[in-house]
Design a protein around this motif. Structure first.
Motif: not given
Length: 178
Positions: A85, A124-125, A128, A131-132, A153-154, A157-158
């Motif tokens: 990522s 969402l990017s 995330v 979240l990550v 949740y993560t 979305i990821w």
């Protein structure tokens, strides 16, 4: 939770907040900046789209690994996903600092589908990132119960961000100027 973990978690949370704000701001600033006289890095979009695809596959593999009791494999796979990522982000910014943005060329319903996918992918990017980082921090601090809760949740979305990154590329690729 012990006091030491609480202090460590507070430090993590502070860094997570900072990183979650700084990354989108820096990307937005760099996205608008073009390096003068730079050769366009037009070879990058299929590379970073492939990175998104590999990330999606590895995310699914990581879930399989942890569900089969392979914690070490899960951890290594997730670290690879984080690394991919970051690599994607660097390539994405480099491309946009050397190349003009490409406009989607279709009209009608498919155009709305494209923009829906693109907008949800972008939003969402950004979402995330914390979240990550939070999910990773929970595992790093050995709070695996909280890690599992955050991962519920993560992960989707990821995964959505990774898959839609590929879809956006496939939809816009005919319009790239080479």
């Amino acid at each position: 939770m012990t006091k030491e973990i609480s202090v460590r978690e507070k430090r993590f949370n502070r860094w997570i907040a900072i990183i979650s704000i700084v990354i989108p701001l820096v990307v937005a600033l760099l996205f608008g900046y073009k390096i003068p006289n730079a050769e366009p890095l037009s070879f990058l979009p299929p590379v970073y789209a492939s990175i998104n695809g590999i990330t999606a596959i590895l995310l699914i593999f990581a879930v399989w690994a942890i569900k089969n009791g392979k914690r070490n494999l899960h951890q290594k796979t997730m670290m690879t996903c984080i690394g991919l990522s970051l690599l994607f982000l660097i390539m994405y910014v480099a491309y946009h600092m050397t190349s003009e943005s490409t406009k989607y060329g279709e009209e009608g319903l498919i155009q709305y589908v494209y923009y829906f996918i693109l907008i949800t992918h972008i939003v969402l990017s950004i979402a995330v990132i914390p979240l990550v980082l939070r999910t990773y921090a929970k595992a790093y601090l050995s709070d695996f119960e909280a890690h599992r809760k955050w991962a519920k949740y993560t992960f989707p979305i990821w995964l959505y961000v990774a898959i839609t990154g590929v879809i956006v590329y496939l939809m816009i690729s005919p319009y790239y100027q080479h």
